[in-house]
Design an enzyme around this catalytic site. Structure first.
Site, short mmCIF file in Angstrom:
data_model
loop_
_atom_site.label_atom_id
_atom_site.label_comp_id
_atom_site.label_asym_id
_atom_site.label_seq_id
_atom_site.Cartn_x
_atom_site.Cartn_y
_atom_site.Cartn_z
N ARG A 1 -4.35 -7.88 -17.63
CA ARG A 1 -5.58 -7.13 -17.21
C ARG A 1 -5.40 -6.02 -16.23
NH1 ARG A 1 -10.51 -8.78 -18.88
NH2 ARG A 1 -9.72 -9.89 -20.44
N THR B 1 -7.00 0.86 -20.21
CA THR B 1 -6.47 -0.42 -19.71
C THR B 1 -5.31 -0.96 -20.37
OG1 THR B 1 -8.05 -1.25 -21.41
CG2 THR B 1 -9.16 -1.30 -19.20
N ASP C 1 -10.75 8.56 -22.35
CA ASP C 1 -10.53 7.02 -22.14
C ASP C 1 -10.10 6.36 -23.24
OD1 ASP C 1 -10.85 4.34 -21.64
OD2 ASP C 1 -12.70 4.55 -20.55
N GLU D 1 0.72 -1.45 0.18
CA GLU D 1 -0.06 0.01 -0.06
C GLU D 1 0.87 1.44 0.01
OE1 GLU D 1 -0.67 -2.68 2.02
OE2 GLU D 1 -2.83 -2.90 2.27
#
Ligand code: DSN
Length: 404
Positions: A227, A218, A192, A47
């Site tokens: 992915r 992506t 996008d 994190e």
């Protein structure tokens, strides 16, 4: 070894080997990307960001994340700030909204049935529930974005954020024009580029960098990586975006995926990747004109990129039935709404076809003619068992990338 899962994975590999994959958002990754995804990096929690982690033991992870960031900046020739951690496209888009908007602010994206994405403001998605949405579409006649219509809507509605980019739009997107419109109404512009990222990276589609305030993508579509997703932003949005990704929406980054992203960015920087992307477009244009030659209606009359939409009503079918028929003969496509569709998205009047995956298998124009013939015969009601065998024999000639 888990026998059940191993067997199921084996079955899926066989399906991929014996099938023709035409879903435009899918692709085959390299062995190297697969290896990074299946590595020990999955064991680690990290994190935070490079050199600002909440847990110890992150020296190597820091190096991997920094390398992935450096590589993606080089790939897109950009100095924008990069957040490499989004788990996938929808979380990346949600993080941008969470970072830059208050709940109830107005956003403006492309209508779903005209090519937009669920996260661009569809009422059933978080984006449509948390924000007020106005949507632009394509021109009814040309089925291409009319920038004057977009401008007029933006002026009337004054959205705080404009989203450009699509999941089912086969034409060039003019990011410069979108930026001008956003500037005129004081909106933030988000591009996008998930679908076209590979084409943008190789200069085969205009780039949004320098125009959009934020770019999301992506990494698993035309970019041919794992992915996942990436957010790029101008430096003034850096802190807000980073805080929205972590701790706003996500916990620990998926380090094995970060490493695989880094592998993918290096692969996409090679000259051979540009050759690959060029071939994706040539194949797509070829498939589109061949289906038109059979008398089928291709939305907007063709394609400039990696996908095309076919109105399947002339076969006496809807999208759902067409998808099922093609599935039965080992051809994967997805049903898709077409502009002004009267059918619901789960039925739809069209199918969406793309060439990134078949091009990764080495298929060229002559193979597209064969695929058009398979589609035509399947959707015109020819015998499915014979066709299925023909498709499998054809597909097996092409190596499955990533397979040993
Ligand atoms: N599911 C992706 C696509 O097929 O375009 C978008 O999220």
């Amino acid at each position: 070894m888990d026998k059940q899962i191993t067997n199921l994975i084996g079955e899926e590999v066989q399906r991929q080997r014996e099938g023709i994959e035409l879903i435009p958002s899918e692709n085959y990754v390299s062995r190297e990307v697969l290896q990074a995804m299946g590595s020990f990096l999955t064991n680690k929690y990290s994190e935070g960001y490079v050199k600002k982690r909440y847990y110890g033991g992150n020296r190597v992870i820091d190096e991997i994340e920094a390398l992935a960031i450096a590589r993606v900046k080089k790939l897109f020739s950009t100095s924008y700030h990069v957040n490499i951690q989004p788990y996938s496209g929808s979380p990346a888009n949600t993080a941008v909204y969470f970072a830059l908007l208050h709940f109830g602010d107005k956003i403006m994206g492309m209508k779903l049935d005209h090519g937009g994405h669920i996260t661009h403001g569809l009422p059933v998605s978080f984006s449509g529930k948390a924000y007020k949405v106005v949507s632009y579409g394509v021109n009814k006649k040309t089925e291409v974005i009319d920038y004057e219509d977009v401008r007029a809507l933006a002026k009337k509605e004054k959205p705080k954020l404009i989203i450009c980019g699509a999941t089912a739009y086969s034409r060039i997107i003019d990011f410069k024009k979108f930026a001008q419109i956003a500037q005129e109404v004081g909106a933030i512009l988000m591009a996008d580029i998930s679908h076209i990222a590979g084409l943008v990276a190789t200069g085969l589609h205009p780039s949004p960098f320098g125009y959009a305030d934020v770019v999301t993508t992506t990494t698993h579509k035309t970019l041919r990586g794992p992915r996942g997703a990436v957010i790029f932003c101008k430096s003034k949005y850096k802190d807000a975006i980073d805080r929205a990704v972590f701790p706003g929406l996500q916990g620990g980054p998926h380090n094995h995926i970060t490493a695989a992203k880094a592998v993918c960015f290096a692969e996409a920087s090679k000259p051979s990747f540009k050759t690959y992307c060029r071939q994706i477009i040539s194949n797509c244009k070829c498939l589109s004109s061949e289906l038109e030659r059979y008398g089928r209606r291709v939305i907007s009359g063709g394609t400039d990129n990696h996908l095309l939409l076919v109105d399947v009503r002339s076969y006496g079918l809807n999208g759902s039935k067409a998808q099922k028929i093609l599935d039965n003969v080992n051809i994967s496509v997805n049903k898709n709404t077409i502009p002004l569709d009267t059918l619901a998205p789960h039925i739809a009047s069209g199918i969406r076809i793309g060439t990134p995956a078949v091009t990764s298998r080495g298929m060229k124009e002559k193979d597209m003619l064969k695929i058009a013939d398979f589609i035509e015969r399947a959707l015109s009601g020819k015998r499915q068992e014979i066709l299925k065998k023909e498709v499998a024999t054809f597909a097996k000639q092409f190596k499955l990338p990533g397979a040993l």
